[in-house]
Design an enzyme around this catalytic site. Structure first.
Site, PDB file in Angstrom:
ATOM      1  N   THR A 156      56.849 -38.186  -9.969  1.00 17.20           N
ATOM      2  CA  THR A 156      56.477 -37.293 -11.079  1.00 17.20           C
ATOM      3  C   THR A 156      55.492 -36.233 -10.594  1.00 17.20           C
ATOM      4  O   THR A 156      55.625 -35.047 -10.915  1.00 17.20           O
ATOM      5  CB  THR A 156      55.802 -38.108 -12.212  1.00 17.20           C
ATOM      6  OG1 THR A 156      56.666 -39.170 -12.587  1.00 17.20           O
ATOM      7  CG2 THR A 156      55.506 -37.246 -13.412  1.00 17.20           C
ATOM      8  N   THR A 157      54.500 -36.663  -9.798  1.00 17.70           N
ATOM      9  CA  THR A 157      53.460 -35.752  -9.300  1.00 17.70           C
ATOM     10  C   THR A 157      54.047 -34.692  -8.380  1.00 17.70           C
ATOM     11  O   THR A 157      53.504 -33.600  -8.245  1.00 17.70           O
ATOM     12  CB  THR A 157      52.359 -36.554  -8.573  1.00 17.70           C
ATOM     13  OG1 THR A 157      51.961 -37.638  -9.410  1.00 17.70           O
ATOM     14  CG2 THR A 157      51.154 -35.712  -8.241  1.00 17.70           C
ATOM     15  N   TYR A 179      65.368 -40.494 -21.401  1.00 13.31           N
ATOM     16  CA  TYR A 179      66.168 -39.812 -22.420  1.00 13.31           C
ATOM     17  C   TYR A 179      67.301 -40.669 -22.983  1.00 13.31           C
ATOM     18  O   TYR A 179      67.426 -40.787 -24.191  1.00 13.31           O
ATOM     19  CB  TYR A 179      66.731 -38.451 -21.932  1.00 13.31           C
ATOM     20  CG  TYR A 179      67.240 -37.611 -23.079  1.00 13.31           C
ATOM     21  CD1 TYR A 179      66.346 -36.973 -23.926  1.00 13.31           C
ATOM     22  CD2 TYR A 179      68.602 -37.499 -23.344  1.00 13.31           C
ATOM     23  CE1 TYR A 179      66.802 -36.240 -25.016  1.00 13.31           C
ATOM     24  CE2 TYR A 179      69.065 -36.769 -24.421  1.00 13.31           C
ATOM     25  CZ  TYR A 179      68.160 -36.146 -25.263  1.00 13.31           C
ATOM     26  OH  TYR A 179      68.611 -35.418 -26.348  1.00 13.31           O
ATOM     27  N   TYR A 223      60.094 -48.025 -11.280  1.00  7.60           N
ATOM     28  CA  TYR A 223      59.007 -47.193 -11.794  1.00  7.60           C
ATOM     29  C   TYR A 223      59.044 -47.256 -13.319  1.00  7.60           C
ATOM     30  O   TYR A 223      59.946 -46.710 -13.951  1.00  7.60           O
ATOM     31  CB  TYR A 223      59.198 -45.764 -11.269  1.00  7.60           C
ATOM     32  CG  TYR A 223      58.157 -44.743 -11.678  1.00  7.60           C
ATOM     33  CD1 TYR A 223      56.969 -45.100 -12.304  1.00  7.60           C
ATOM     34  CD2 TYR A 223      58.378 -43.392 -11.415  1.00  7.60           C
ATOM     35  CE1 TYR A 223      56.035 -44.145 -12.672  1.00  7.60           C
ATOM     36  CE2 TYR A 223      57.451 -42.425 -11.773  1.00  7.60           C
ATOM     37  CZ  TYR A 223      56.290 -42.809 -12.400  1.00  7.60           C
ATOM     38  OH  TYR A 223      55.370 -41.851 -12.756  1.00  7.60           O
ATOM     39  N   ARG A 236      56.649 -41.408 -20.346  1.00  6.40           N
ATOM     40  CA  ARG A 236      57.523 -40.288 -19.963  1.00  6.40           C
ATOM     41  C   ARG A 236      58.998 -40.581 -20.238  1.00  6.40           C
ATOM     42  O   ARG A 236      59.786 -39.655 -20.394  1.00  6.40           O
ATOM     43  CB  ARG A 236      57.336 -39.948 -18.478  1.00  6.40           C
ATOM     44  CG  ARG A 236      56.039 -39.188 -18.197  1.00  6.40           C
ATOM     45  CD  ARG A 236      56.016 -38.702 -16.748  1.00  6.40           C
ATOM     46  NE  ARG A 236      54.757 -38.055 -16.409  1.00  6.40           N
ATOM     47  CZ  ARG A 236      54.577 -36.731 -16.335  1.00  6.40           C
ATOM     48  NH1 ARG A 236      55.562 -35.915 -16.602  1.00  6.40           N
ATOM     49  NH2 ARG A 236      53.403 -36.242 -15.998  1.00  6.40           N
ATOM     50  N   LYS A 260      56.186 -50.248 -10.025  1.00  7.44           N
ATOM     51  CA  LYS A 260      55.043 -49.363 -10.262  1.00  7.44           C
ATOM     52  C   LYS A 260      54.822 -49.399 -11.765  1.00  7.44           C
ATOM     53  O   LYS A 260      55.626 -48.866 -12.542  1.00  7.44           O
ATOM     54  CB  LYS A 260      55.346 -47.933  -9.801  1.00  7.44           C
ATOM     55  CG  LYS A 260      54.213 -46.961 -10.128  1.00  7.44           C
ATOM     56  CD  LYS A 260      54.569 -45.516  -9.823  1.00  7.44           C
ATOM     57  CE  LYS A 260      53.432 -44.586 -10.250  1.00  7.44           C
ATOM     58  NZ  LYS A 260      53.754 -43.167 -10.059  1.00  7.44           N
ATOM     59  N   ILE A 308      50.229 -46.554  -6.645  1.00  6.31           N
ATOM     60  CA  ILE A 308      50.837 -45.257  -6.335  1.00  6.31           C
ATOM     61  C   ILE A 308      50.018 -44.261  -7.146  1.00  6.31           C
ATOM     62  O   ILE A 308      50.067 -44.250  -8.373  1.00  6.31           O
ATOM     63  CB  ILE A 308      52.337 -45.221  -6.660  1.00  6.31           C
ATOM     64  CG1 ILE A 308      53.074 -46.213  -5.744  1.00  6.31           C
ATOM     65  CG2 ILE A 308      52.886 -43.808  -6.475  1.00  6.31           C
ATOM     66  CD1 ILE A 308      54.572 -46.321  -5.994  1.00  6.31           C
TER      67      ILE A 308
END
Length: 292
Positions: free
Chosen positions: A44-45, A107, A133, A138, A162, A204
């Site tokens: 994401t980062t 989604y 993850y 999100r 994660k 992470i």
């Protein structure tokens, strides 16, 4: 492959709309010099949501090439489209990444059975260590601890998670359900030390983009049995952790790296530059931490 300690969720530097390879290689090198335990490109980062497939593969390839086996690389390779996740995971394996970070499909909001089926389908095509993850904030979907236990029992590739729920009750249940040989990594910089205390293996991290030494030293101190030092570093990192979430990640962390002179703080739409008042607040926190 042993995933333990502080792993940085690397930013992806851009210049004039394109990948800034020179700044990216320099960032990877600095991270290793500062004692980081591992690196995660295309999370994401790393603004993976706005990278083309060609860019995504390039970013992973550069990271692996620059690291040259000195620390493990867990490549972001997930998607809400299972076929696409298989393609990206296959590339991560071919690029010689040590593991793949696979986000739960966003989604579409699959059921818990759908989540298991998704990871089974990827594992059937590509065998390498997977870190699931879980970031419901999100994706709109939460992987339940019992579901992770099912994955662990039925998909040998699923070696860890994660956990970015920041829910210590759930994080504890993951350890309870999955046992001490499962690699539990914190996905929130605020919960690293508590996660380690209950049996987690590391983090992470976003904040380790700007403070890799502090985050890796906190993990080192914990594993060396020096809880007092780990606690001291936990509280020293707290203002920086808050600063990284003044606005949506990775807006603040990229801005911070720009202030530190490490890269051009360019973002891709729909992310926009930090608001003025937050910019001043961020600079003040970085100054107090001795980073600018």
């Amino acid at each position: 492959m042993h995933f333990q300690g502080a792993f940085t969720a690397l930013v992806t530097p851009f210049k004039n709309g394109s990948l800034d390879e020179e700044a990216y290689r320099a960032h990877v090198e600095w991270q290793i010099e500062q004692g980081i335990h591992g690196l995660v490109p295309c999370g994401t980062t790393g603004e993976s949501a706005t990278l083309s497939h060609a860019e995504h593969k390039r970013v992973i390839g550069i990271c692996v090439d620059q690291v040259k086996g000195r620390v493990p690389v867990i490549a972001g390779a997930g998607s809400n489209n299972t076929a696409e996740a298989i393609e990206l995971t296959r590339f991560a394996k071919d690029a010689k990444a040590d593991g793949a970070l696979l986000i739960t499909p966003y989604y579409n909001k699959p059921t818990q059975r759908g989540l298991v089926a998704h990871f089974k389908a990827i594992a059937a095509e590509v065998s390498m260590p997977f870190i699931v993850y879980n970031v419901p904030g999100r994706t709109g979907t939460n992987v339940l601890p019992a579901t992770l236990a099912t994955m662990k029992a039925s998909i040998p590739e699923v070696v860890g998670v994660k956990e970015a729920t920041a829910n210590l009750t759930q994080i504890s249940e993951v350890m309870e359900c999955c046992g001490p040989d499962f690699t539990l990594l914190s996905g929130d910089d605020f919960t690293v030390l508590p996660t380690l205390v209950i049996g987690g293996k590391g983090v992470i991290s976003v904040v380790s983009n700007v403070a890799p030494k502090m985050m890796s030293q906190m993990c080192d101190a914990f594993f060396a049995g020096d809880l007092a030092r780990a606690r001291e570093l936990h509280y020293a990192l707290a203002p920086l952790c808050r600063a990284m979430f003044l606005e949506t990640n990775p807006i603040p962390v990229k801005t911070a790296l720009g202030m530190m002179g490490r890269l051009t703080p360019e973002l891709r739409l729909p992310l926009v530059p930090l608001e003025e008042k937050n910019d001043a607040c961020l600079r003040d926190i970085l100054k107090k931490a001795g980073l600018v």
